[in-house]
Structure formats: structure tokens, C-alpha cells
Scaffold this motif. Structure first.
Motif, PDB file in Angstrom:
ATOM      1  N   GLN A  20       0.830  -1.207   0.000  1.00 56.47           N
ATOM      2  CA  GLN A  20       0.000   0.000   0.000  1.00 56.47           C
ATOM      3  C   GLN A  20       0.865   1.258   0.000  1.00 56.47           C
ATOM      4  O   GLN A  20       0.585   2.219   0.705  1.00 56.47           O
ATOM      5  N   SER A  23      -1.605  -7.536 -16.169  1.00 60.27           N
ATOM      6  CA  SER A  23      -2.945  -7.053 -15.863  1.00 60.27           C
ATOM      7  C   SER A  23      -3.765  -8.203 -15.302  1.00 60.27           C
ATOM      8  O   SER A  23      -3.307  -9.342 -15.262  1.00 60.27           O
ATOM      9  N   LEU A  38      -5.051  -8.158 -12.123  1.00 52.99           N
ATOM     10  CA  LEU A  38      -4.449  -8.274 -10.803  1.00 52.99           C
ATOM     11  C   LEU A  38      -5.292  -9.054  -9.816  1.00 52.99           C
ATOM     12  O   LEU A  38      -4.777  -9.511  -8.796  1.00 52.99           O
ATOM     13  N   SER A  39      -6.568  -9.208 -10.083  1.00 52.06           N
ATOM     14  CA  SER A  39      -7.419  -9.911  -9.129  1.00 52.06           C
ATOM     15  C   SER A  39      -6.957 -11.342  -8.906  1.00 52.06           C
ATOM     16  O   SER A  39      -7.297 -11.964  -7.902  1.00 52.06           O
ATOM     17  N   ALA A  87      -3.586  -8.390  -4.348  1.00 52.63           N
ATOM     18  CA  ALA A  87      -4.069  -7.432  -5.339  1.00 52.63           C
ATOM     19  C   ALA A  87      -5.067  -6.426  -4.765  1.00 52.63           C
ATOM     20  O   ALA A  87      -5.006  -5.240  -5.088  1.00 52.63           O
ATOM     21  N   TYR A 126      -2.992  -3.878  -2.912  1.00 50.28           N
ATOM     22  CA  TYR A 126      -2.200  -3.104  -3.858  1.00 50.28           C
ATOM     23  C   TYR A 126      -3.070  -2.093  -4.598  1.00 50.28           C
ATOM     24  O   TYR A 126      -2.632  -0.987  -4.925  1.00 50.28           O
ATOM     25  N   GLY A 127      -4.309  -2.453  -4.850  1.00 47.27           N
ATOM     26  CA  GLY A 127      -5.239  -1.555  -5.524  1.00 47.27           C
ATOM     27  C   GLY A 127      -6.054  -0.703  -4.575  1.00 47.27           C
ATOM     28  O   GLY A 127      -7.002  -0.034  -4.994  1.00 47.27           O
ATOM     29  N   ASP A 165      -8.225  -1.464  -2.315  1.00 46.76           N
ATOM     30  CA  ASP A 165      -9.585  -1.875  -2.018  1.00 46.76           C
ATOM     31  C   ASP A 165      -9.855  -1.546  -0.551  1.00 46.76           C
ATOM     32  O   ASP A 165      -8.933  -1.501   0.261  1.00 46.76           O
ATOM     33  N   ALA A 191      -0.987  -0.933 -10.985  1.00 49.07           N
ATOM     34  CA  ALA A 191      -2.110  -0.133 -10.499  1.00 49.07           C
ATOM     35  C   ALA A 191      -1.591   1.275 -10.207  1.00 49.07           C
ATOM     36  O   ALA A 191      -0.999   1.523  -9.158  1.00 49.07           O
ATOM     37  N   MET A 219      -2.248   4.059  -8.917  1.00 50.98           N
ATOM     38  CA  MET A 219      -3.202   4.679  -8.021  1.00 50.98           C
ATOM     39  C   MET A 219      -2.613   5.909  -7.350  1.00 50.98           C
ATOM     40  O   MET A 219      -1.399   6.077  -7.242  1.00 50.98           O
TER      41      MET A 219
END
Length: 533
Positions: free
Chosen positions: A88, A98, A100-101, A106, A109-110, A112, A506, A508
Motif C-alpha cells: 500500500q 494485468s 491483478l485480481s 491485489a 495493492y489496488g 480496495d 495499479a 493509483m
């Protein structure tokens, strides 16, 4: 109703103690029986019972068994939770593909949802912090000052419990309140319990200032007890000793802006642990070929404490948790290797590492290409920027690549102490002193045969303030360790911004304001005095 002491892995030990002491029932020792033993003055019995509890205190730093996320193994241990924190941030990249799920980690990292009160990615941090506190308090219940008196081994035991309790409370503060110097000093801390009882009423949250005062009091009391008991710095890396207590005191002092205390604590540790890892000891080294690599953990100080003179607290094979290596080793068959769940460095940080800084060799400059994982002969592509800092193709003591993953672990080391000291010096506007401290680290990280790097010659540090130099060197030195980047971003007020990275999947952005977890809903439900952040 009598309460029975159940101390995680110590339960079996206490059962054994009960057998030796001829206590009925044979596999449980009640509070009253322990108090009677303490009052009896029977040193052998006291050591047998209290020692079994005290010897389990270090294992709270080396923990697996966290509840709250079902079978999600990355939240099962404190190493796994630290791994989630590392994902994070800005400096660690997850994988290279790609979709990532499909990769473990993941969602984190994204970014969520991991901060809301009802998130199962939140409650594990709460449960772990309170597990440390409760286990420490179960032992500390018996070790009042009158009981301890001048008994040196009881002083030692009490000090261990105080350190673990302080660690637990500090862990909660790192996660459940804004950084103290970024507005957290005017907000609430956590509930302060100085004893364990399953029936005691809930307490309201103390202020952040009160919470940190409690933490520092525990640590200072532990340091006093260790000193008076003549414990000092033990040779056993698994011990909670004076160095461990001072490491935590330095860490808490850095967090709260108590710069002089941090420097004093760091100096105490550095007097005992002055030696840094050499180039040969720092990270994985390929002694095989380009297509058939051999990375032996024996020579990697991050995987073998015997090759790491910096270790202040660590655990040997058989005791050590190995989750971090499983998640970060590109040649392992856990969540760091065969599934292409590689942990890579952000190209922007990689490019800031000097050419003559051997830490740069801990990351692949180019694509490795296909690697055949030996267990099932599976091939997977290992991309550039993948770390070799934690790389191993074998386990300690093994010549069989299938047995990769047997390593030691550590939780505190000298380089971080140097960095904390340099940060405190920079915060006190002692720029030259901070640079002198950093120069010790840089000299030790310079490639053999080249001129020692300094703050004034490190290319990426040109034009930076002393404090900014500390920030950069901390990111480089502690990459992938203990979730440090996440917590440092929080206290340094550095948001996540991956937009300009060429290798982040990602891309972000994430604000510092959203790095503080909400109090879990179970606490709000069962403790009517608890309030939300």
C-alpha cells in the motif's frame, strides 16, 4: 470464578509445569495457584511457571494465528500484515501483468477498502495488537512491584511483559490514529488496560497524548528493570533485552517528536550493535549461471541471521516465521514466485539508487526471463525490477531446490537504528550531524573498490535537505521490510502517487488522510464507551 492462564503456545508448557509441580488439575494452573507459588519463595517453582510465560513474550513479535480473515494466509501472521502494508505504498510493485485480481495481495495493492469499521482487512490489525497486550497483561497481573521486589529474574520477566504491551499499544496507534505529528496529537488514542480480566468493563479511549505517555512509561520502566537486573544486551537474538526496549523507545520517540530521547536510545543500541552488513552479506547473490541460478540463503543476511551482524531481534530455523520470504522470494513457490506474484521495486526509486551503491544489485536490472520452478517443473517469466534482496533457490542447509523456503527471520536491525538517529538529528536542525550519521550507512553500502559514497556525493541527494536525504535512504535501505514505507508515509505526510511510474500496474493515488483505520465495529458493539475516529 477461577480464570485459567492460557498463553498461546505456552499452554502446553504450562501443562508440563503443572505436571512437575503436582498441581490438580494437571493441565491447568489457576491464578490462585500461581499467586501461592510466588508467595512461597520457591525459586525453582517460580522460574518454572513464570519462566514459561516470560519465554513466550518474544514470540509475540514473531506471530502467526491472527483471527479475522478466515483462511487468508497473508493476514494470518504479522509478517503477512506487514506485507500488505508494503503493497500500500509507492515503492513496491505487485507483479507485472494485468488482471491483478488473480494475485494474492491485489486488493491491497489496488487500495480496495481496508480502513472501514466492518472490513475484515481492518480487524486483523486490531486483533493482533490486542493479542500482544492481553498476553502481556496476563503475565503482568502476577508481577506487581511488591511481588517483583529485587528478584532479578522477576525483574527480567516483568520487563519483557512491559515491552510487549508497549509494542502492542504502539502497533494500534500506528494503525488506528493519524500520525502524532500530523494532527494525531489532538485526537483520541486507544483504551488503556493495565491488567487482564475477561470480565472487566470496557473503557473509553484515552487521548493520543495519554496513550503515548503510557507506552513510554512501560518502555522506560522496562529499561530500568533490565538495567537493575543486570540483563543488558544478551547474546540470544530471540531475547527481549535492553536493545529491544531501546529500539521501541526510539521508534515511539521518532513518532511523537521526542528527538533527543530517540538519539539517546539509538546511541545505546549502536554502542552494542555498531557493525553493518557487508556487500557479500547484503541480499541474494547468484553463484550459478544466468539460466540455472543458485541463490544460497546461507550468505544472505536477510535470510540467515548468522550472516547478519545487524540483527537485534530475530529467530532461528524452527522458530522463525517464513511468510515474508514466501511472499518476496521470486524463486520460491509461494505467493512470491511461481504465480508471478513478484515483488518489484518502483522504477523511480530504483533510478535514485547510485550506480556504486550495491543495494541496486538487489533488484533485477533486466528481465530474468523464464524460470523453471522445480516442484512441478512450471515455467514463469520473471520481469525486470524484481527483487533479489530476499531471493533464494534453496533452503538453509539444503542442496535441493524443492526445499526452498527454510530461512531465519529478523524484526529489528542496526541500519534502521542509524536511520532513526539521523532523522532525529535532522529534525533538530543538526544537518551536519545527520549527514555524518548517514555517511556511516552510505560508506557501508558502497561497492567494493569504489570511493565511499557520502551525502555530498550521492547523485540523487544533490540539493536535498538533510531530512529529505534521510527519507530517501530509509526508503532504499528498508525496502520491503516490516511495512515501514506505509507507516513512514503516514508520519511524513507523503501520499501514494504512482501515476508517473513506468512499472506500477495499479497507477493509483491515495491520500495520507485515508491511511488511518476506523475502530472495528465489534469493538463499538461490545464496548459502549468506545467512539469512532
Amino acid at each position: 470464578m477461577k480464570k485459567y492462564i492460557i498463553m498461546l503456545a505456552a499452554a502446553l508448557t504450562l501443562g508440563s509445569c503443572a505436571d512437575k509441580l503436582d498441581i490438580t488439575p494437571p493441565n491447568n494452573i489457576t491464578d490462585e495457584q500461581i499467586q501461592q507459588l510466588l508467595a512461597s519463595g520457591n525459586e525453582e517453582s517460580i522460574r518454572l511457571v513464570m519462566g514459561s510465560m516470560a519465554n513466550n513474550m518474544p514470540l509475540m513479535f514473531n506471530y502467526a494465528g491472527t483471527s479475522g480473515v478466515g483462511n487468508a494466509d497473508m493476514y494470518y501472521s504479522n509478517q503477512g500484515m506487514d506485507m500488505m502494508r508494503s503493497l500500500q505504498g509507492n515503492d513496491m510493485v505487485l507483479g507485472d501483468v494485468s488482471g491483478l485480481s488473480a494475485l494474492v495481495g491485489a486488493p491491497e495493492y489496488g487500495f480496495d477498502n481496508f480502513i472501514s469499521a466492518n472490513s475484515n482487512k481492518n480487524v486483523v490489525y486490531w486483533n493482533y495488537g490486542w493479542t500482544c497486550i492481553n498476553q502481556a497483561n496476563k503475565m503482568l497481573n502476577f508481577l506487581s512491584d511488591p511481588v517483583v521486589g529485587i528478584n532479578k529474574f522477576l525483574m527480567d520477566y516483568k520487563a519483557r511483559g512491559l515491552v510487549v504491551r508497549a509494542y502492542g499499544y504502539n502497533y494500534l496507534m500506528e494503525n488506528y490514529q493519524n500520525a502524532y505529528l500530523q494532527g494525531g496529537n489532538g485526537k483520541l488514542g486507544v483504551m488503556l488496560y493495565d491488567m487482564f480480566s475477561p470480565t472487566q468493563p470496557g473503557k473509553p479511549r484515552s487521548t493520543a497524548a495519554e496513550t503515548y505517555a503510557f507506552i513510554k512509561a512501560d518502555l522506560n520502566n522496562a529499561i530500568r528493570l533490565f538495567t537493575e537486573a543486570g540483563i543488558g544486551h544478551t547474546a540470544d537474538l530471540t531475547d527481549i533485552d535492553l536493545a529491544v526496549a531501546n529500539f521501541l523507545l526510539a521508534k515511539v520517540s521518532i513518532w511523537t517528536g521526542d528527538w533527543n530521547t530517540a538519539i539517546t536510545a539509538c546511541n545505546t543500541i549502536l554502542d552494542k550493535y555498531p557493525t553493518l552488513m557487508s556487500e557479500a552479506q547484503y541480499g541474494g547473490k547468484n553463484t550459478g549461471t544466468a539460466t540455472n541460478p543458485v541463490y544460497l540463503p546461507e550468505t544472505n543476511g536477510f535470510l540467515n541471521n548468522a550472516s547478519n551482524p545487524e540483527v537485534i531481534l530475530g529467530f532461528p530455523v524452527g522458530i522463525s516465521k517464513t511468510y515474508l520470504n514466501a511472499y518476496t522470494n521470486p524463486f520460491g513457490e509461494g505467493n512470491g514466485g511461481v504465480l508471478r506474484n513478484y515483488k518489484r521495486i518502483d522504477n523511480r526509486l530504483y533510478e535514485k539508487i547510485a550506480a556504486n551503491d550495491y543495494r541496486k544489485t538487489c533488484f533485477m536490472e533486466k528481465d530474468f526471463g523464464d524460470y523453471t520452478y522445480p516442484r512441478n517443473s512450471t515455467k514463469a517469466f520473471i520481469p525486470a525490477y524484481t527483487n533479489t534482496k530476499f531471493a533464494a533457490t534453496h533452503g538453509l542447509g539444503s542442496t535441493n531446490k524443492v526445499e526452498v523456503g527454510t530461512v531465519t527471520c529478523y524484526y529489528m536491525r542496526t541500519s534502521e537504528v542509524l536511520l532513526m538517529k539521523a532523522e532525529a538529528q535532522a529534525q533538530l536542525n543538526n544537518a551536519e550531524e545527520a549527514k555524518t550519521t548517514l555517511n556511516k550507512l552510505l560508506a557501508a553500502r558502497t561497492k567494493t573498490g569504489t570511493t565511499a559514497l557520502t551525502c555530498d556525493t550521492y547523485p540523487a541527494m544533490a540539493g536535498l535537505s538533510a531530512l529529505q536525504m534521510v527519507y530517501l535512504q530509509t526508503r532504499i535501505e528498508l525496502w520491503g521490510e516490516g511495512g515501514r514505507e506505509f507507516y513512514n508515509n503516514k508520519r511524513w505526510n507523503i501520499p501514494v502517487d504512482r501515476a508517473s511510474s513506468s512499472n506500477h500496474i495499479a497507477k493509483m493515488t491515495y491520500p495520507v488522510a485515508n491511511m488511518t483505520l476506523q475502530i472495528p465495529e465489534d469493538e463499538l458493539l461490545y464496548n459502549p464507551l468506545a467512539v469512532q475516529n
